[in-house]
Design an enzyme around this catalytic site. Structure first.
Site, short mmCIF file in Angstrom:
data_model
loop_
_atom_site.label_atom_id
_atom_site.label_comp_id
_atom_site.label_asym_id
_atom_site.label_seq_id
_atom_site.Cartn_x
_atom_site.Cartn_y
_atom_site.Cartn_z
CE LYS A 248 45.24 40.90 32.37
NZ LYS A 248 45.49 40.98 33.83
CE LYS B 167 43.29 46.46 37.15
NZ LYS B 167 43.70 45.11 36.75
N GLY C 13 58.81 41.73 43.23
CA GLY C 13 57.51 41.94 43.89
C GLY C 13 56.99 40.66 44.50
N GLY D 136 54.07 40.26 46.24
CA GLY D 136 52.65 40.36 46.59
C GLY D 136 51.99 39.01 46.36
CB VAL E 55 50.97 37.58 41.31
CG1 VAL E 55 51.48 36.81 40.10
CG2 VAL E 55 49.50 37.95 41.13
CG ASP F 124 58.33 43.56 47.78
OD1 ASP F 124 57.49 42.89 47.17
OD2 ASP F 124 58.06 44.65 48.33
CG ASN G 95 47.67 43.81 34.93
OD1 ASN G 95 47.47 42.99 34.04
ND2 ASN G 95 47.02 43.77 36.08
N1 PHE Z 1 43.30 41.96 38.93
C1 PHE Z 1 43.63 40.78 38.22
C2 PHE Z 1 43.99 41.11 36.76
O1 PHE Z 1 44.43 42.19 36.48
C3 PHE Z 1 42.56 39.71 38.35
C4 PHE Z 1 41.18 40.09 37.88
C5 PHE Z 1 40.82 39.89 36.57
C6 PHE Z 1 40.25 40.61 38.74
C7 PHE Z 1 39.55 40.21 36.11
C8 PHE Z 1 39.00 40.95 38.29
C9 PHE Z 1 38.64 40.74 36.99
O2 PHE Z 1 43.91 40.31 35.86
#
Ligand code: PHE
Length: 376
Positions: A86, A98, A201, A203, A205, A224, A282
């Site tokens: 990303k 993460k 979903g 949530g 988003v 959901d 994701n």
């Molecule tokens: N959690 C979100 C993502 O997966 C937003 C995020 C991005 C949070 C980067 C923190 C750092 O993109």
């Protein structure tokens, strides 16, 4: 219980390859993983640093229950890699990481607050190797608590605390832009008016996306696993709902996965009755081959790490670069539109899947060490 204090000697055999953790780490292409057992709560904290090639590892912290630690670690490893992709596509000087806080049961009140403060201490000790923001199961109020001990490595704090606030909205802005690009390519229309979009979903988003699509004139369907969550969103968004068991086989123009990952698999792809997939979740693909499955079925798949970048790009801009919300929105829309057009053009030219093209673009940027390959 008396701890076993015997130190292994050089000839103590490691049980690899029948050792699941060693195998899991060996089959991952990231840099390192930090594991912590939080004695007070029984929680396991996993921090996966996938890549620091383009900058400090950056990615959200996810809090949820998992069937076991192996699954929690697997989630962190895959999600951290997705963050590298990303950030690489977005042009930001950030690596990918993460964190997963694997809770045995929902945590509230003082227990939750104290755990988050201890987690902040861990971030502080890591000294910036990993910086974070909110993900599934976490709010900007949680980020405020983590920041008490974890500053300056915590983004997505509440606006009252000087942060960007909930990143769900800005992520949805990017996903909506991706849906528009797909509609332009497939139907020649500008905009989503009259298009049927199924949002899986609701949530932060998914709910924000549903609202935007509805305002733009789309027919929105919602699904959901949580009835109460669905009903709450339906109070403000006029949309029919689809039972979770029917979500893949429901006919729609665009399917927007906005819940957890791994939903596009050898089992679900043959059931799909959509023209395109563009969502905020994701790691939507079960495996890399699933991109080929979608391609063979003629379903246009927008790689998740290209379209769900809004939280990362907009959140970072607002948190650290002084962007206003309006500027963050504009930049996210412009970026998602541009990158997705380039990915789809490359896929058409090369007669291959958009996922393949997007991954190649990531590899190019990682190889060039942070410079855009096209820049002088
Ligand atoms: N959690 C979100 C993502 O997966 C937003 C995020 C991005 C949070 C980067 C923190 C750092 O993109």
């Amino acid at each position: 219980m008396t701890p076993d204090l015997a130190c292994p000697t050089a000839d103590t055999p490691l049980s690899h390859p029948t050792d699941p953790l060693a195998e899991q780490l060996a089959s991952w292409d990231g840099e390192m993983v930090i594991l912590k057992h939080d004695r007070e709560t029984g929680v396991t904290i996993v921090i996966a640093v996938h890549s620091t090639r383009l900058g400090p590892a950056d990615g959200g912290t996810r809090m949820r229950t998992y069937p076991n630690t192996t699954v929690a670690i697997a989630d962190a490893l895959g999600l951290a890699r997705a963050m590298t992709y990303k950030h690489a596509l977005s042009g930001m000087a950030c690596g990918g990481g993460k964190a997963v806080i694997a809770i045995p049961a929902p945590l509230t009140g003082e227990t939750r607050t104290a755990l988050l403060r201890r987690y902040g201490e861990v971030l502080h000790r890591l000294g910036g190797m990993f910086q974070t923001g909110p993900d599934v199961g976490m709010s900007s109020a949680d980020m405020d608590v983590i920041a008490e001990t974890g500053t300056p490595y915590v983004g997505g704090r509440s606006p009252a605390a000087g942060g960007a606030g909930d990143t769900g909205e800005i992520t949805a802005v990017g996903v909506a832009a991706g849906i528009e690009v797909v509609c332009e390519r497939l139907f020649g229309d500008v905009g989503v008016r009259g298009r049927r979009v199924l949002v899986q979903g609701v949530g932060s988003v998914g709910a924000a996306l549903a609202r935007r699509l509805k305002t733009a004139g789309a027919t929105v369907l919602l699904s959901d696993v949580s009835e109460p969550a669905l009903t709450a969103v339906q109070r403000s968004v006029d949309a029919d709902d689809v039972p979770p068991s029917d979500v893949y086989a429901t006919e729609c123009d665009v399917f927007a996965p906005c819940a957890v990952g791994g939903v596009l698999t050898a089992e679900t792809i043959p059931q799909l009755r959509c023209r395109a997939i563009v969502g905020g979740a994701n790691c939507q693909l079960g495996t890399a081959e699933d991109a080929e499955r979608l391609y063979r079925r003629g379903i246009l798949y927008a790689p998740d790490f290209a379209v769900n970048v809004g939280g990362a790009l907009g959140g970072t801009g607002m948190d650290y670069l002084g962007w206003s919300a309006a500027e963050a929105h504009a930049r996210v829309v412009a970026h998602v539109r541009d990158i997705l057009q380039r990915i789809f053009d490359g896929a058409e030219r090369g007669r291959t899947s958009p996922e393949t093209v997007a991954r190649r673009m990531v590899e190019d940027r990682l190889r060039s060490g942070g410079r855009h390959p096209a820049s002088p």
